[in-house]
Enzyme design. Structure first.
Site, PDB file in Angstrom:
ATOM      1  N   ASP A   1       1.116  -1.225  -0.186  1.00 49.44           N
ATOM      2  CA  ASP A   1       0.090  -0.084   0.013  1.00 49.44           C
ATOM      3  C   ASP A   1       0.446   1.039   0.098  1.00 49.44           C
ATOM      4  O   ASP A   1       2.043   1.088   0.301  1.00 49.44           O
ATOM      5  CB  ASP A   1      -0.520   0.254   1.078  1.00 49.44           C
ATOM      6  CG  ASP A   1      -0.100  -0.012   3.010  1.00 49.44           C
ATOM      7  OD1 ASP A   1       0.485  -0.296   2.379  1.00 49.44           O
ATOM      8  OD2 ASP A   1      -1.023  -0.552   3.769  1.00 49.44           O
TER       9      ASP A   1
ATOM     10  N   GLU B   1      -9.497  -1.488   5.011  1.00 47.75           N
ATOM     11  CA  GLU B   1      -9.938  -1.193   5.618  1.00 47.75           C
ATOM     12  C   GLU B   1     -11.591  -2.456   6.759  1.00 47.75           C
ATOM     13  O   GLU B   1     -11.958  -2.651   5.116  1.00 47.75           O
ATOM     14  CB  GLU B   1     -10.635   0.324   6.166  1.00 47.75           C
ATOM     15  CG  GLU B   1      -9.779   1.170   6.066  1.00 47.75           C
ATOM     16  CD  GLU B   1      -8.710   1.006   6.934  1.00 47.75           C
ATOM     17  OE1 GLU B   1      -8.619   0.896   7.996  1.00 47.75           O
ATOM     18  OE2 GLU B   1      -8.243   1.900   7.357  1.00 47.75           O
TER      19      GLU B   1
ATOM     20  N   ASN C   1      -7.477  -2.712  13.941  1.00 42.49           N
ATOM     21  CA  ASN C   1      -9.151  -2.754  13.483  1.00 42.49           C
ATOM     22  C   ASN C   1      -8.472  -3.505  13.023  1.00 42.49           C
ATOM     23  O   ASN C   1     -10.289  -4.311  11.751  1.00 42.49           O
ATOM     24  CB  ASN C   1      -9.308  -1.872  12.940  1.00 42.49           C
ATOM     25  CG  ASN C   1      -8.821  -1.416  11.402  1.00 42.49           C
ATOM     26  OD1 ASN C   1      -7.611  -1.990  11.391  1.00 42.49           O
ATOM     27  ND2 ASN C   1      -9.622  -0.327  11.048  1.00 42.49           N
TER      28      ASN C   1
ATOM     29  N   HIS D   1      -7.487  -4.211   9.571  1.00 43.91           N
ATOM     30  CA  HIS D   1      -6.869  -3.822   8.466  1.00 43.91           C
ATOM     31  C   HIS D   1      -5.975  -5.007   7.819  1.00 43.91           C
ATOM     32  O   HIS D   1      -4.680  -5.283   8.997  1.00 43.91           O
ATOM     33  CB  HIS D   1      -6.712  -3.074   7.867  1.00 43.91           C
ATOM     34  CG  HIS D   1      -5.850  -1.819   8.736  1.00 43.91           C
ATOM     35  ND1 HIS D   1      -6.469  -0.554   8.347  1.00 43.91           N
ATOM     36  CD2 HIS D   1      -4.563  -2.227   8.360  1.00 43.91           C
ATOM     37  CE1 HIS D   1      -4.573  -0.215   9.030  1.00 43.91           C
ATOM     38  NE2 HIS D   1      -4.025  -1.150   8.685  1.00 43.91           N
TER      39      HIS D   1
END
Ligand code: GLP
Length: 241
Positions: free
Chosen positions: A67, A139, A132, A134
């Protein structure tokens, strides 16, 4: 899925670096998927050490990063281009023309997946996890069929990653990420998580049902994943056993 729990971050990094170095020795022309974030830093340092000792070469290796933030120039110190150059690429014998990031293909992100395919697919993907759940910047709620694309970062991620920026306002709101289906196509995955702040995400990813609410949970369905945790990240799963 194989889960290895190491005593601490250093031992986790040594384990990961050894697996990656052995893989490179056996497959000197392999395609690596690379991750950023604080977790793989020591693994990269150790790979540089192994390279300097003459144990491995990256001369014929191609890399695809997971990313990158949108609209951060590669020279920006907070960009993942900068991170990879500083930590790894500038210290090894890799050809920069064989290192790729999803934002290099903007706005035609689907060409990133094509490029990966043309290179023969990712042989070994290094992967971290957000608090979280991800993976990359996929996400919670991301489709498991997702491909490389531009995404909006959620508040939790912006807050977590603000530690690398002067102020939370400087954290980009958008990023490009390999999709979940892109990641799942990797032939082998080394997944790393360290620290107490990851224990909940680890528990939700590997001890509960696969759900788009926790993107990393899809890894339960991958045939060749090595999960390397330190004790702190493994705390909740260890208690369950
Ligand atoms: C970022 C990256 C992820 C990475 C995660 C964890 O959000 N996009 O690919 O896995 O952070 O980072 P850290 O290792 O710093 O906890």
């Amino acid at each position: 899925m194989k889960i290895i729990v190491e005593e601490n971050y250093q031992m986790l990094s040594e384990r990961a670096a050894k697996i990656i170095a052995d893989f490179i020795k056996k497959n000197p022309k392999c395609v690596l998927g690379l991750a950023t974030g604080s977790t793989p830093i020591e693994t990269y340092n150790l790979l540089v050490e192994k390279y300097k000792k003459g144990g491995i070469s990256f001369k014929n290796i191609t890399t695809f990063n997971l990313d990158e933030y949108s609209k951060l120039a590669p020279k920006n110190e907070q960009s993942y281009h900068f991170f990879m150059n500083k930590l790894l690429f500038s210290k090894i014998d890799i050809a920069l023309k064989n290192t790729f990031f999803p934002t290099d293909f903007s706005p035609n992100f689907e060409n990133y997946d094509k490029k990966i395919k043309e290179a023969g697919g990712i042989d070994l993907q290094i992967l971290g996890i957000g608090t979280n759940g991800h993976i990359g910047f996929n996400e919670p709620g991301s489709k498991f069929s997702s491909k490389t694309r531009q995404v909006l970062l959620n508040k939790n991620t912006i807050k977590d990653n603000s530690r690398f920026f002067k102020s939370i306002k400087d954290v980009p709101k958008k990023a490009a990420t390999m999709g979940i289906s892109t990641i799942m196509k990797a032939k082998k995955i080394i997944f790393l998580a360290s620290g107490e702040n990851k224990k909940e995400a680890i528990y939700n990813s590997f001890c509960k049902k696969v759900s788009t609410k926790v993107p990393a949970s899809i890894l339960q369905k991958h045939k060749n994943v090595i999960v390397i945790l330190d004790k702190a990240a493994a705390e909740k799963i260890a208690k369950k056993e």
